[in-house]
Design an enzyme around this catalytic site. Sequence first.
Site, mmCIF file in Angstrom:
data_model
loop_
_atom_site.group_PDB
_atom_site.id
_atom_site.type_symbol
_atom_site.label_atom_id
_atom_site.label_comp_id
_atom_site.label_asym_id
_atom_site.label_seq_id
_atom_site.Cartn_x
_atom_site.Cartn_y
_atom_site.Cartn_z
ATOM 1 C CE LYS A 205 -6.596 1.784 -0.765
ATOM 2 N NZ LYS A 205 -7.189 1.871 0.446
ATOM 3 C CD GLU B 67 6.178 -3.984 3.997
ATOM 4 O OE1 GLU B 67 5.474 -4.736 4.452
ATOM 5 O OE2 GLU B 67 6.335 -2.733 4.334
ATOM 6 N NE ARG C 196 -5.998 9.469 3.243
ATOM 7 C CZ ARG C 196 -4.708 9.798 2.909
ATOM 8 N NH1 ARG C 196 -4.053 10.754 2.656
ATOM 9 N NH2 ARG C 196 -3.600 8.790 3.063
ATOM 10 C CE LYS D 59 -3.531 8.041 6.959
ATOM 11 N NZ LYS D 59 -4.717 7.236 6.943
ATOM 12 C CE LYS E 173 -3.834 2.406 2.768
ATOM 13 N NZ LYS E 173 -4.735 2.261 3.680
ATOM 14 C CE1 TYR F 228 -14.808 2.918 -2.940
ATOM 15 C CE2 TYR F 228 -12.826 3.395 -4.326
ATOM 16 C CZ TYR F 228 -13.411 3.014 -3.118
ATOM 17 O OH TYR F 228 -12.602 3.035 -1.987
#
Length: 327
Positions: free
Chosen positions: A250, A235, A207, A219, A197, A315
Amino acid sequence: MKYPTTRLRRNRQSDAIREMVQENRLHTSDFIAPIFIMEGENKKEEIPSMPDYFRYSLDLLKDELDELVEVGIQSVLLFVKVPEEKKDNKGTEALNDDGLMQESVRFIKKHYPDLLVMTDVAMDPYSSYGHDGIVEDGEIVNDPSVEVLAEMAVSHAKAGADMVAPSDMMDGRIGAMREALDEAGFENTGIMAYSAKYASSYYGPFRDALDSAPGFGDKKTYQMNPANVDEALSEVELDIQEGADIVMVKPGMPYLDVVRAVKQNFNIPVSVYNVSGEYAMIKAAAEKGWLNEEEAMMEALLGFKRAGADLIATYFAKAAARIIQKW
């Protein structure tokens, strides 16, 4: 003049031959539909930066789920919008077995037992700082945050979640969740890890949807540097070793090379998140008349499959499934 004996255009001459030699295809079972849920009753709010996408109170969620099931969507990924008064630095509300997420899982599994229900496991919707971990002296601390995330995963499993989807990017959280789930008797609850991510600018509309923007800083100390690919493979490898059942990349469209690298290096289902900013770009350009929304949508989704994604959180899930049903 001598013309080539190999003419690749021969296999493009008609719809029939193009369909016959097509290498990748989309299916409704490829899609994971994100769902935004909020407290209250009789509420359905369009997200301004995500045209045609809504937040629902539970009493109005059934109509949306009916439509998803009707077009062949088999899995949903749940996110909740938490009121400000329920937020704190330790994500206390996230561990409430009667909280909105847990209530939502129970509601969906009661009315749609065959739907695969995935839950977002992250502290940012519950955090007064909008970060994915506990904040101490301006730092997002890892290990105390992981303890909360593992408890959160167990709480979601108790409510009936089929799979938890940790999106926080804390080190070691997959192993901690797997251990906690197993010890609580939820050996069959899966983990879809947001393994790669990135600290991306494409998350803005999301957000807005959950009011979860960081209250200070950014972040970048836990989400990945967009310049890195080898790190993503590290990862993913760690998450697999710790017990992940599915790994995720992502965002999607700017990171197709990462999807391809993960798929080529690991024998595990790979999902990709076609994030809110990607959705908003296509919707905005279509509203301007600059591109055909349906064609751009389907091309983007097919690109994920071509890159190697087995699953696509998007979406566009409902709209794309309707098109696929007509094929």
